[in-house]
Design an enzyme around this catalytic site. Structure first.
Site, PDB file in Angstrom:
ATOM      1  N   THR A 472       0.788  -1.217   0.000  1.00 38.52           N
ATOM      2  CA  THR A 472       0.000   0.000   0.000  1.00 38.52           C
ATOM      3  C   THR A 472       0.825   1.275   0.000  1.00 38.52           C
ATOM      4  O   THR A 472       0.345   2.317  -0.441  1.00 38.52           O
ATOM      5  CB  THR A 472      -0.890   0.005   1.254  1.00 38.52           C
ATOM      6  OG1 THR A 472      -0.105  -0.507   2.344  1.00 38.52           O
ATOM      7  CG2 THR A 472      -2.091  -0.880   1.073  1.00 38.52           C
ATOM      8  N   ILE A 618      -4.513  13.949   1.192  1.00 38.18           N
ATOM      9  CA  ILE A 618      -3.867  12.810   0.542  1.00 38.18           C
ATOM     10  C   ILE A 618      -2.370  12.869   0.876  1.00 38.18           C
ATOM     11  O   ILE A 618      -1.662  13.801   0.499  1.00 38.18           O
ATOM     12  CB  ILE A 618      -4.119  12.847  -0.980  1.00 38.18           C
ATOM     13  CG1 ILE A 618      -5.632  12.775  -1.258  1.00 38.18           C
ATOM     14  CG2 ILE A 618      -3.376  11.709  -1.671  1.00 38.18           C
ATOM     15  CD1 ILE A 618      -6.352  11.556  -0.696  1.00 38.18           C
ATOM     16  N   ASN A 620       0.259  10.899   0.173  1.00 37.26           N
ATOM     17  CA  ASN A 620       1.195  10.676  -0.938  1.00 37.26           C
ATOM     18  C   ASN A 620       0.353  10.399  -2.186  1.00 37.26           C
ATOM     19  O   ASN A 620      -0.142   9.297  -2.374  1.00 37.26           O
ATOM     20  CB  ASN A 620       2.109   9.489  -0.620  1.00 37.26           C
ATOM     21  CG  ASN A 620       3.076   9.185  -1.767  1.00 37.26           C
ATOM     22  OD1 ASN A 620       3.009   9.789  -2.848  1.00 37.26           O
ATOM     23  ND2 ASN A 620       3.973   8.244  -1.533  1.00 37.26           N
ATOM     24  N   LYS A 622       0.923   9.744  -5.091  1.00 43.64           N
ATOM     25  CA  LYS A 622       1.353   8.659  -5.980  1.00 43.64           C
ATOM     26  C   LYS A 622       0.886   7.305  -5.453  1.00 43.64           C
ATOM     27  O   LYS A 622       0.265   6.525  -6.174  1.00 43.64           O
ATOM     28  CB  LYS A 622       2.875   8.686  -6.102  1.00 43.64           C
ATOM     29  CG  LYS A 622       3.401   7.814  -7.208  1.00 43.64           C
ATOM     30  CD  LYS A 622       4.840   8.176  -7.534  1.00 43.64           C
ATOM     31  CE  LYS A 622       5.271   7.446  -8.787  1.00 43.64           C
ATOM     32  NZ  LYS A 622       6.605   7.883  -9.220  1.00 43.64           N
ATOM     33  N   GLN A 627      -3.332   2.932  -5.053  1.00 45.42           N
ATOM     34  CA  GLN A 627      -4.362   2.219  -4.300  1.00 45.42           C
ATOM     35  C   GLN A 627      -5.707   2.299  -5.005  1.00 45.42           C
ATOM     36  O   GLN A 627      -6.428   1.318  -5.122  1.00 45.42           O
ATOM     37  CB  GLN A 627      -4.484   2.828  -2.897  1.00 45.42           C
ATOM     38  CG  GLN A 627      -3.359   2.454  -1.971  1.00 45.42           C
ATOM     39  CD  GLN A 627      -3.408   0.983  -1.671  1.00 45.42           C
ATOM     40  OE1 GLN A 627      -4.261   0.517  -0.918  1.00 45.42           O
ATOM     41  NE2 GLN A 627      -2.536   0.218  -2.266  1.00 45.42           N
ATOM     42  N   LYS A 690      -7.685  10.688   5.697  1.00 49.29           N
ATOM     43  CA  LYS A 690      -8.647   9.608   5.911  1.00 49.29           C
ATOM     44  C   LYS A 690      -8.151   8.390   5.149  1.00 49.29           C
ATOM     45  O   LYS A 690      -7.187   8.472   4.384  1.00 49.29           O
ATOM     46  CB  LYS A 690     -10.022   9.995   5.369  1.00 49.29           C
ATOM     47  CG  LYS A 690     -10.788  11.014   6.179  1.00 49.29           C
ATOM     48  CD  LYS A 690     -12.077  11.307   5.453  1.00 49.29           C
ATOM     49  CE  LYS A 690     -12.959  12.269   6.212  1.00 49.29           C
ATOM     50  NZ  LYS A 690     -14.119  12.647   5.400  1.00 49.29           N
ATOM     51  N   VAL A 692      -8.207   5.780   2.124  1.00 48.99           N
ATOM     52  CA  VAL A 692      -8.571   5.951   0.718  1.00 48.99           C
ATOM     53  C   VAL A 692      -8.429   4.641  -0.063  1.00 48.99           C
ATOM     54  O   VAL A 692      -8.994   4.474  -1.131  1.00 48.99           O
ATOM     55  CB  VAL A 692      -7.741   7.088   0.070  1.00 48.99           C
ATOM     56  CG1 VAL A 692      -6.290   6.664  -0.142  1.00 48.99           C
ATOM     57  CG2 VAL A 692      -8.347   7.553  -1.237  1.00 48.99           C
ATOM     58  N   GLY A 693      -7.703   3.678   0.511  1.00 49.51           N
ATOM     59  CA  GLY A 693      -7.351   2.479  -0.242  1.00 49.51           C
ATOM     60  C   GLY A 693      -8.547   1.705  -0.754  1.00 49.51           C
ATOM     61  O   GLY A 693      -8.537   1.210  -1.881  1.00 49.51           O
ATOM     62  N   GLU A 694      -9.582   1.582   0.071  1.00 46.95           N
ATOM     63  CA  GLU A 694     -10.711   0.749  -0.323  1.00 46.95           C
ATOM     64  C   GLU A 694     -11.791   1.535  -1.075  1.00 46.95           C
ATOM     65  O   GLU A 694     -12.688   0.944  -1.675  1.00 46.95           O
ATOM     66  CB  GLU A 694     -11.304   0.064   0.910  1.00 46.95           C
ATOM     67  CG  GLU A 694     -10.317  -0.917   1.508  1.00 46.95           C
ATOM     68  CD  GLU A 694     -10.831  -1.607   2.760  1.00 46.95           C
ATOM     69  OE1 GLU A 694     -10.413  -2.733   3.002  1.00 46.95           O
ATOM     70  OE2 GLU A 694     -11.630  -1.012   3.493  1.00 46.95           O
TER      71      GLU A 694
HETATM   72 MO1  MOS Z   1      -9.388  -5.144   4.555  1.00 47.40          MO
HETATM   73  S1  MOS Z   1     -10.656  -6.400   3.604  1.00 47.40           S
HETATM   74  O1  MOS Z   1     -10.130  -4.875   6.087  1.00 47.40           O
HETATM   75  O2  MOS Z   1      -7.902  -5.906   4.708  1.00 47.40           O
END
Ligand code: MOS
Length: 734
Positions: A472, A618, A620, A622, A627, A690, A692-694
């Site tokens: 990540t 945000i 980073n 990049k 993500q 916050k 942001v990955g999902e």
């Molecule tokens: Mo995420 S599905 O909580 O690693």
């Protein structure tokens, strides 16, 4: 540090390092093959033996007899571990099925033995000689068949059911109604690196090099399973080849490596083979979701209801697919219900934004269908029903909510005004072309997180935390945070992660890792700034840390000078207080997709995608973009390809390899763009960031489905949208 008042101006706001698009500091290790992943931890002193896992050949029942004679006699075999000889085992707090089964069998490919041998090939060959007689019992494997036996099941701390106003009455009285049922299939994490561990005992102390998202949970649950004190367990997991939720909890191979190492009296390494991954570990459970929306002719939602059914092993959890419907749109009369039935399939658990990812796949098609019924543009329909407060608890505002801006910005950028709202009208050679939109939504969870920071006489900073980097970018944003706080460049910071000897962090899950773990580093650096000021005889209140120097009043000293007499070390943990309760904290996106559908074969191709995200600062751009585009690709996979096929007679996932289980890759999507709104959220954390990955996956699948509808006029409500579901209904190819 307790975080319970909104963040004011702080050193992160300088944005000299944080907020800059920055290459991953761990990148060179990965591209040169020098990052040690669990299975290739090459310490020659370890001289590990190899374990091969034997999985149950039935889904439910018991082992009548196990014959190990030939396996034990096979070349190179050192030990065979079974439930019969492993001694009494406990269970990790977060494990559902037993990690070493027998005599009772709870699911197909549940581990029932580990064969340990000098080489991997010897262990594998001997594993094939383990003879097991089973008494097979009848199990339940078909969600649709058992859904009505489902029971209300809470969503973590949230209730199973919610109800506001009079949903039934308002829906019945609504001039425009939608009542539709959607299904999402079982899906597999299919991360690149399989579950792998090396275990080594020194006396009663155990070290496990593993691949795990949550180090402290792992240490706790390994100790609980092996019935030993947690302080005798060390978990090391500095590099992880993808987790996707499948590595949130300790799995079979870690426990079996420890038991195998104890039995063989030497370190043992165990990896699950790819075909074992799908049934031995966990998956995202299938859902059946019924959505009802009632609205006035001018597009105001008056009633919204979402019911979700999923299945799991006894004591498992439901898929929280109604979660976003509680928060995303206004509407005075509302209800949600979650039902869970018992199934004897492998354990269902968190995968790639559990809850919202499959929930939005249903809700955001429903919103598109409703907009069509109303004859209102689907973006306009969403904007009309925006809410700035939790619609179930109007006294709770969102800390920030810029969904409308995400949708408007995306519409401009994507060329929404050129969309032909009547489906099936746009042709480009053999392709029917359509564009679709969906809202993205994912909660921003906050959880305490600790770190330790050390300054040495050369002015180098070392950050240590048990935070993980599952691909990540954690290493980089943690380094950026420490550099910003201490006024140095990123190359002056060493980041060490993924070791239970380090302070306990938030870990990586639920898109909380970036915001929480950097906030823990922020807290530790605040303490380090105080300690440094004191060493230099400066007043910490007015000390400025910049360019490797510390300034206070008219005095300046090099930062390194503070450590001249020895390293200066500080440690702290960020804890989140009332703010997290007073405000609803969520992240938002507008997802836009253009597809082409072959007019003759119904082959579906994604042509371009855009996500506009509102997710606080945000850290980073990049790695955040990486993500989000990864999440968008997962959304495409969920929409078009990903499905575990169940053998409903024998109770297992048939396509348990990467030939039969297809995932989308970036090469499937020629053009992807991500825009981050320029936003800070001082309620969320001192970083004002916050998760942001999902967010990238949440909504993307429905946007694909809506684009297919716009291209063809065909509404598919059962994912994945494979071409066989379109073929008979395609418009005339003329
Ligand atoms: Mo995420 S599905 O909580 O690693």
């Amino acid at each position: 540090m307790k975080f319970d008042t909104p963040a004011g101006q702080n050193p992160i706001d300088k944005l000299k390092v944080v907020g800059k698009a920055t290459d991953r500091i761990d990148g060179p290790f990965k591209t040169t093959g020098t990052a040690p992943y669990a299975y290739d931890w090459h310490d020659p002193k370890l001289k590990p033996a190899y374990g091969f896992v034997v999985g149950a050949g039935i889904a439910k029942g018991r082992i009548k007899a196990m014959n190990l004679t030939s396996a034990k006699a096979a070349q190179g075999v050192l030990a065979i571990v079974t439930a019969g000889n492993a001694g009494k085992l406990g269970k990790g707090k977060l494990n559902i099925a037993t990690l070493l089964g027998g005599p009772e069998i709870e699911h197909y490919h549940q581990a029932v033995a580990l064969v340990v041998a000098e080489t991997f090939e010897q262990a594998r060959a001997a594993a094939a000689l383990v003879k097991i007689d089973y008494a097979e019992a009848k199990g339940a494997y078909d969600l649709a068949a058992v859904k009505d036996t489902g029971k209300p099941e809470k969503l973590g701390p949230a209730p199973a059911d919610t109800s506001v106003g009079d949903f039934a009455g308002a829906f019945a009285g609504a001039p425009i109604q939608l009542d539709a049922t959607y299904t999402t299939p079982d899906q597999a994490h299919a991360m690149m690196e399989p579950h792998a561990s090396i275990a080594s005992w020194e006396g009663d102390r155990l070290t496990v090099w593993t691949s795990n998202q949550m180090i402290a949970w792992a240490a706790r649950d390994v100790a609980a399973t092996l019935d030993m004190p947690q302080d005798k367990v060390r978990i090391v997991s500095p590099f992880i080849g993808g987790g996707f939720g499948g590595k949130l909890f300790v799995r079979t191979e870690a426990i079996l490596a420890a038991l195998g190492a104890r039995a063989a009296r030497r370190p043992v390494k165990v990896a699950l083979t790819r075909p074992m991954m799908f049934n031995n570990t966990v998956h995202r459970p299938a859902t059946i979701q019924r959505i009802r929306i009632g609205a006035t002719p001018d597009g105001m939602i008056t009633a919204i209801g979402h019911e979700s059914w999923s299945g799991n092993l006894p004591d498992g959890k439901p898929e929280a697919a109604v979660q976003q419907t509680r928060l995303l749109y206004a509407g005075a009369n509302r209800m949600t219900q979650t039902r869970m039935a018992t199934l004897d399939l492998p354990e269902g658990n968190a995968m790639r934004a559990p809850g919202e990812a499959p929930g939005l796949m249903a809700l955001e098609i429903a919103m598109d269908e409703m907009a069509e019924k109303l004859g209102i543009d689907p973006i306009q329909f969403r904007i009309l029903n925006d809410t700035q407060v939790d619609p179930e608890k109007p006294e709770r505002p969102f800390s920030q909510r810029n969904l409308v801006q995400c949708l408007r910005t995306g519409a401009d950028r994507f060329g929404w005004d050129k969309r032909v709202s009547k489906p099936g009208q746009v042709r480009d050679g053999r392709w029917l072309v359509g564009i679709g939109v969906a809202a993205g939504f994912r909660n921003n969870q906050v959880t305490k997180s600790g770190a330790r920071v050390r300054l040495d006489a050369k002015g180098m900073l070392t950050v240590e935390t048990d935070m993980t980097d599952i691909g990540t970018g954690s290493y980089t944003i943690i380094g950026q945070t420490a550099a910003e706080m201490m006024g140095v460049t990123l190359d002056r910071v060493i980041v060490r992660l993924g070791d239970s000897d380090f302070p306990v962090s938030s870990g990586s899950g639920g898109q909380w890792g970036a915001n929480c773990s950097t906030s823990g580093v922020f807290a530790a650096c605040e303490k380090l700034r105080e300690a440094v000021s004191q060493k230099l005889g400066f007043n910490s209140a007015d000390a400025v840390f910049e360019d490797g120097q510390v300034r206070s009043g008219n005095r300046t000293a090099p930062l390194a000078q503070a450590a001249a007499g020895g390293d200066v070390v500080a440690e702290d943990t960020i804890e989140f207080g009332d703010l997290a309760k007073k405000y609803q904290q969520s992240t938002f996106a507008g997802h836009f997709v253009e597809v082409g559908v072959d007019v003759a074969t119904a082959e579906i191709r994604v042509r371009r995608m855009l996500a506009v995200c509102a997710a606080g600062r945000i850290l980073n751009p990049k790695s955040a973009r990486n993500q989000v585009i990864g999440g968008m690709a997962m959304g495409v996979g969920a929409a078009l390809m990903e499905e575990l096929a169940i053998d409903k007679r024998r109770g297992f996932f048939v396509n348990h390899d990467l030939a039969g289980y297809e995932v989308a890759v970036h090469a499937d999507i020629p053009h992807q763009e991500v825009i981050f709104l320029d936003e800070v959220d001082p309620i969320s954390s001192p970083m004002k960031a916050k998760g942001v990955g999902e967010l990238g996956i949440c909504g993307a699948g429905a946007a694909v489905a809506n684009a297919i509808h716009n291209a063809t006029g065909i509404r598919v409500r059962d994912y994945p949208i494979t071409l066989d579901k379109l073929l008979d209904r395609m418009p005339d190819a003329a």
